[in-house]
Design a protein around this motif. Structure first.
Motif, PDB file in Angstrom:
ATOM      1  N   ILE A  46       0.810  -1.048  -0.035  1.00 29.65           N
ATOM      2  CA  ILE A  46      -0.031  -0.078   0.139  1.00 29.65           C
ATOM      3  C   ILE A  46       0.859   1.368  -0.069  1.00 29.65           C
ATOM      4  O   ILE A  46       1.701   1.341   0.874  1.00 29.65           O
ATOM      5  CB  ILE A  46      -0.858   0.086   1.223  1.00 29.65           C
ATOM      6  CG1 ILE A  46      -1.614  -1.140   1.345  1.00 29.65           C
ATOM      7  CG2 ILE A  46      -1.731   1.354   1.251  1.00 29.65           C
ATOM      8  CD1 ILE A  46      -2.554  -1.282   2.546  1.00 29.65           C
ATOM      9  N   GLY A  47       0.738   2.003  -0.687  1.00 33.07           N
ATOM     10  CA  GLY A  47       1.598   3.233  -1.128  1.00 33.07           C
ATOM     11  C   GLY A  47       1.348   4.436   0.177  1.00 33.07           C
ATOM     12  O   GLY A  47       0.215   4.156   0.634  1.00 33.07           O
ATOM     13  N   ALA A  48       2.404   5.193   0.373  1.00 29.68           N
ATOM     14  CA  ALA A  48       2.045   6.235   1.720  1.00 29.68           C
ATOM     15  C   ALA A  48       1.090   7.191   1.517  1.00 29.68           C
ATOM     16  O   ALA A  48       0.553   7.882   2.388  1.00 29.68           O
ATOM     17  CB  ALA A  48       3.159   6.869   1.923  1.00 29.68           C
ATOM     18  N   MET A  49       0.545   7.308   0.410  1.00 30.74           N
ATOM     19  CA  MET A  49      -0.487   8.436  -0.020  1.00 30.74           C
ATOM     20  C   MET A  49      -1.733   7.759  -0.011  1.00 30.74           C
ATOM     21  O   MET A  49      -2.804   8.316  -0.524  1.00 30.74           O
ATOM     22  CB  MET A  49      -0.306   9.263  -1.202  1.00 30.74           C
ATOM     23  CG  MET A  49       1.203  10.006  -0.993  1.00 30.74           C
ATOM     24  SD  MET A  49       1.002  11.025   0.480  1.00 30.74           S
ATOM     25  CE  MET A  49      -0.256  12.408  -0.062  1.00 30.74           C
ATOM     26  N   GLU A  50      -2.159   6.408  -0.186  1.00 33.20           N
ATOM     27  CA  GLU A  50      -3.313   5.799  -0.323  1.00 33.20           C
ATOM     28  C   GLU A  50      -3.866   5.751   1.197  1.00 33.20           C
ATOM     29  O   GLU A  50      -4.012   4.526   1.762  1.00 33.20           O
ATOM     30  CB  GLU A  50      -3.094   4.396  -0.771  1.00 33.20           C
ATOM     31  CG  GLU A  50      -2.434   4.470  -2.354  1.00 33.20           C
ATOM     32  CD  GLU A  50      -2.087   3.063  -2.758  1.00 33.20           C
ATOM     33  OE1 GLU A  50      -3.313   2.756  -3.976  1.00 33.20           O
ATOM     34  OE2 GLU A  50      -1.373   2.356  -2.491  1.00 33.20           O
ATOM     35  N   PHE A  51      -4.574   6.810   1.757  1.00 30.54           N
ATOM     36  CA  PHE A  51      -5.006   6.994   2.860  1.00 30.54           C
ATOM     37  C   PHE A  51      -6.086   5.912   3.375  1.00 30.54           C
ATOM     38  O   PHE A  51      -6.224   5.528   4.308  1.00 30.54           O
ATOM     39  CB  PHE A  51      -5.413   8.347   3.111  1.00 30.54           C
ATOM     40  CG  PHE A  51      -4.339   9.273   3.024  1.00 30.54           C
ATOM     41  CD1 PHE A  51      -3.074   9.309   2.883  1.00 30.54           C
ATOM     42  CD2 PHE A  51      -4.641  10.486   3.419  1.00 30.54           C
ATOM     43  CE1 PHE A  51      -2.064  10.062   2.777  1.00 30.54           C
ATOM     44  CE2 PHE A  51      -3.675  11.718   3.236  1.00 30.54           C
ATOM     45  CZ  PHE A  51      -2.435  11.401   3.081  1.00 30.54           C
ATOM     46  N   ASP A  52      -7.053   5.779   2.295  1.00 31.69           N
ATOM     47  CA  ASP A  52      -8.338   4.918   2.566  1.00 31.69           C
ATOM     48  C   ASP A  52      -7.629   3.527   2.749  1.00 31.69           C
ATOM     49  O   ASP A  52      -8.323   2.854   3.636  1.00 31.69           O
ATOM     50  CB  ASP A  52      -9.059   4.866   1.312  1.00 31.69           C
ATOM     51  CG  ASP A  52     -10.188   6.051   1.415  1.00 31.69           C
ATOM     52  OD1 ASP A  52      -9.802   6.987   2.334  1.00 31.69           O
ATOM     53  OD2 ASP A  52     -10.556   6.674   0.237  1.00 31.69           O
ATOM     54  N   LYS A  53      -6.666   3.106   1.864  1.00 33.08           N
ATOM     55  CA  LYS A  53      -6.526   1.708   2.194  1.00 33.08           C
ATOM     56  C   LYS A  53      -5.624   1.543   3.610  1.00 33.08           C
ATOM     57  O   LYS A  53      -5.652   0.374   3.983  1.00 33.08           O
ATOM     58  CB  LYS A  53      -5.386   1.496   1.055  1.00 33.08           C
ATOM     59  CG  LYS A  53      -6.195   1.082  -0.418  1.00 33.08           C
ATOM     60  CD  LYS A  53      -5.294   0.716  -1.560  1.00 33.08           C
ATOM     61  CE  LYS A  53      -5.890   0.247  -2.927  1.00 33.08           C
ATOM     62  NZ  LYS A  53      -5.012   0.345  -3.989  1.00 33.08           N
ATOM     63  N   LEU A  54      -4.778   2.688   3.951  1.00 30.36           N
ATOM     64  CA  LEU A  54      -4.102   2.491   4.958  1.00 30.36           C
ATOM     65  C   LEU A  54      -4.768   2.213   5.987  1.00 30.36           C
ATOM     66  O   LEU A  54      -4.795   1.427   7.058  1.00 30.36           O
ATOM     67  CB  LEU A  54      -3.100   3.641   5.056  1.00 30.36           C
ATOM     68  CG  LEU A  54      -1.861   3.927   4.318  1.00 30.36           C
ATOM     69  CD1 LEU A  54      -1.255   5.054   4.358  1.00 30.36           C
ATOM     70  CD2 LEU A  54      -0.898   2.588   4.385  1.00 30.36           C
ATOM     71  N   VAL A  55      -6.021   3.187   6.180  1.00 30.68           N
ATOM     72  CA  VAL A  55      -7.049   2.976   7.389  1.00 30.68           C
ATOM     73  C   VAL A  55      -7.810   1.836   7.513  1.00 30.68           C
ATOM     74  O   VAL A  55      -7.769   1.247   8.160  1.00 30.68           O
ATOM     75  CB  VAL A  55      -7.759   4.245   7.106  1.00 30.68           C
ATOM     76  CG1 VAL A  55      -9.320   4.172   7.992  1.00 30.68           C
ATOM     77  CG2 VAL A  55      -7.291   5.709   7.551  1.00 30.68           C
ATOM     78  N   GLY A  56      -8.133   1.534   6.227  1.00 28.20           N
ATOM     79  CA  GLY A  56      -8.568   0.020   5.966  1.00 28.20           C
ATOM     80  C   GLY A  56      -7.864  -1.033   6.358  1.00 28.20           C
ATOM     81  O   GLY A  56      -8.248  -2.004   7.242  1.00 28.20           O
ATOM     82  N   PHE A  57      -6.634  -1.175   6.391  1.00 25.70           N
ATOM     83  CA  PHE A  57      -5.523  -2.139   6.567  1.00 25.70           C
ATOM     84  C   PHE A  57      -5.552  -2.099   8.059  1.00 25.70           C
ATOM     85  O   PHE A  57      -5.727  -2.991   8.675  1.00 25.70           O
ATOM     86  CB  PHE A  57      -4.153  -1.913   5.683  1.00 25.70           C
ATOM     87  CG  PHE A  57      -3.360  -2.928   6.471  1.00 25.70           C
ATOM     88  CD1 PHE A  57      -3.166  -4.164   5.740  1.00 25.70           C
ATOM     89  CD2 PHE A  57      -2.389  -2.684   7.485  1.00 25.70           C
ATOM     90  CE1 PHE A  57      -2.445  -5.263   6.173  1.00 25.70           C
ATOM     91  CE2 PHE A  57      -1.656  -3.843   7.883  1.00 25.70           C
ATOM     92  CZ  PHE A  57      -1.533  -4.743   7.193  1.00 25.70           C
ATOM     93  N   ALA A  58      -5.530  -1.066   8.835  1.00 27.48           N
ATOM     94  CA  ALA A  58      -5.415  -0.632  10.174  1.00 27.48           C
ATOM     95  C   ALA A  58      -6.352  -1.281  10.963  1.00 27.48           C
ATOM     96  O   ALA A  58      -6.523  -2.055  12.000  1.00 27.48           O
ATOM     97  CB  ALA A  58      -5.127   0.664  10.585  1.00 27.48           C
TER      98      ALA A  58
END
Ligand code: AMP
Ligand code: GLY
Length: 425
Positions: A46-58
């Motif tokens: 997941i790229g550092a600017m893919e906020f939705d994906k980062l939040v979803g992963f967390a």
């Protein structure tokens, strides 16, 4: 605890290393990470600017704490995105990361709160900037307001160069919208020191100082780079300098941000110049430095998770921040041609030599896995780092370790931490 680190460079490798030492940590993830980080963490694509994906992963993986390493996502509001979902995250919100995201903001803040820095003017039209250059003193410094990978600063010796610089930044838009506004400031001279700090909105705790070598070639020649190596602590960061900065710079910055309704939680990196008139702020960053993190974090004695949580919860005043009484040197192994043009994809050998060695670290900056091998994947490839009881010992160990690894077009400076005859060069 489960930790997620966001970023993919040597700094994030050093953060992952510090987290891995905490007995409180069970599992580390890193997005997107690199081949070295993969030894300590599970890397997720997941790229550092893919906020939705980062939040979803967390959320999906029940991450207890996310640590943001990089400037772009911080300035873009990644912390706000995590907080909106009730997730715990270490780093400043968007309204505080502007301390790094806009040089015009940070200069105005320093002026308003009397924090020592170079005299300056801000311009959002090229005509006004060019007109100002007619009556300015030279050399002079032009800075793009926004993020420009550390390259948006032009030091101009003459009026002609400065006019050309205004064109590059504001009309040709070499750094895109980052150059819509520029700061033109007084040229200063002196040694530069990097000081990282932890901040909880009110309290600031200073980490051990570091000194960067930004130019590509020995003797501080050649182009500016992201950093060719550095060391900690800096012998120039004397008790007198420390006292001055504590009195006029550090707490003043934290209080100013609070007074502006932008409380800062996370890491403030003070780029200082030690001028004849005393220390001056060159710039603020809203995150750990790269490669400063690689020489500062290996010397941290505290459990870093305790410190991250104290910043989030506003308990930093209870933390006794401690560093080992030693020195650390990091020599960057780059690809020949960096920072302009270089090849990638070269296999790296000898990485196993670092296994099981206490005082040696090989932080990966630009590497990736490719068909079972680890290959180069950037201009800065590795940060070969060693600790020692003196600067010269740490330096000798770091350079010894640069011989343990190899790849085609390996390039390094030979004077990081001094050159033997002049150990403080
Ligand atoms: P900055 O990104 O603002 O830290 O600037 C990058 C580099 O440019 C600094 O590390 C300094 O070496 C140099 N620099 C920035 N501002 C000035 C200044 N006002 N006078 C002299 N050098 C400067
Ligand atoms: N080493 C300088 C920086 O991280 O911005």
């Amino acid at each position: 605890m489960k930790i997620l680190i966001v970023g993919s460079g040597g700094r994030e490798h050093a953060i992952a290393y510090a987290c891995s030492k905490s007995p409180r940590v069970d599992k580390i993830y890193c997005a997107p990470g690199n081949a070295g980080i993969a030894e300590l963490a599970e890397c997720v694509p997941i790229g550092a600017m893919e906020f939705d994906k980062l939040v979803g992963f967390a959320k999906e993986n029940k991450i207890d704490l996310t640590v943001i390493g990089m400037d772009d996502p911080l300035v873009g509001g990644v912390v706000d995105a995590f907080e909106a979902e009730g997730l715990r995250v270490f780093g400043p919100r968007k309204n505080a990361a502007i301390l790094e995201g806009s040089k015009a903001f940070s200069k105005d803040l320093m002026r308003k709160y009397n924090i020592p820095t170079a005299a300056y003017e801000t311009f959002d039209s090229s005509e006004a900037a060019l007109e100002y250059l007619e009556r300015a003193d030279y050399p002079i410094v032009l800075k793009a307001d926004g993020l420009a990978l550390g390259k948006g600063v032009l030091i101009c010796d003459t009026k002609e160069q400065a006019k050309e610089g205004v064109k590059t930044l504001m009309l040709d838009k070499q750094f895109g919208d980052a150059g819509n506004t520029i700061v033109i400031e007084e040229f200063m001279t002196g040694r530069e020191v990097s000081v990282l700090s932890f901040v909880d909105g009110d309290t600031i705790k200073i980490m051990s100082s570091a000194q960067d070598h930004k130019r590509a070639m020995d003797g501080d020649k050649g182009l500016n780079t992201g950093g060719m190596g550095n060391f900690s602590p800096s012998p120039y960061y004397t008790p007198e300098v420390d006292e001055f900065c504590r009195k006029y710079i550090y707490q003043a910055t934290v209080d100013a941000m609070k007074a502006e309704g932008r409380p800062f939680k996370g890491v403030i990196f003070f780029g200082l110049m030690l001028t004849e008139k005393g220390p001056r702020v060159l710039e603020y960053n809203a995150r750990f430095g790269d490669p400063e993190a690689q020489v500062v974090l290996p010397r941290l004695e505290n459990d870093i998770i305790d410190v991250f949580e104290a910043c989030i919860d506003g308990n930093l005043d209870k933390v006794d921040l401690r560093f080992e009484d030693n020195f650390c040197v990091c020599v960057v192994l780059a690809s020949e041609g960096y920072p302009v043009a270089y090849e990638k994809g070269k296999p790296i050998t000898g990485l196993e030599n670092f296994k099981g060695r206490e005082d040696y670290f090989c932080f990966h900056a630009g590497t990736k896995q490719s068909g079972g091998a680890i290959v180069t994947n950037g201009g800065r490839v590795l940060g070969v780092t060693a600790k020692g009881s003196s600067l010269s010992e740490a330096r000798a160990k770091a350079y010894e370790a640069t011989e343990w690894v190899d790849f085609e077009n390996k390039y390094m400076r030979h004077d990081i931490g001094g050159n033997g005859e002049n150990p403080l060069a």
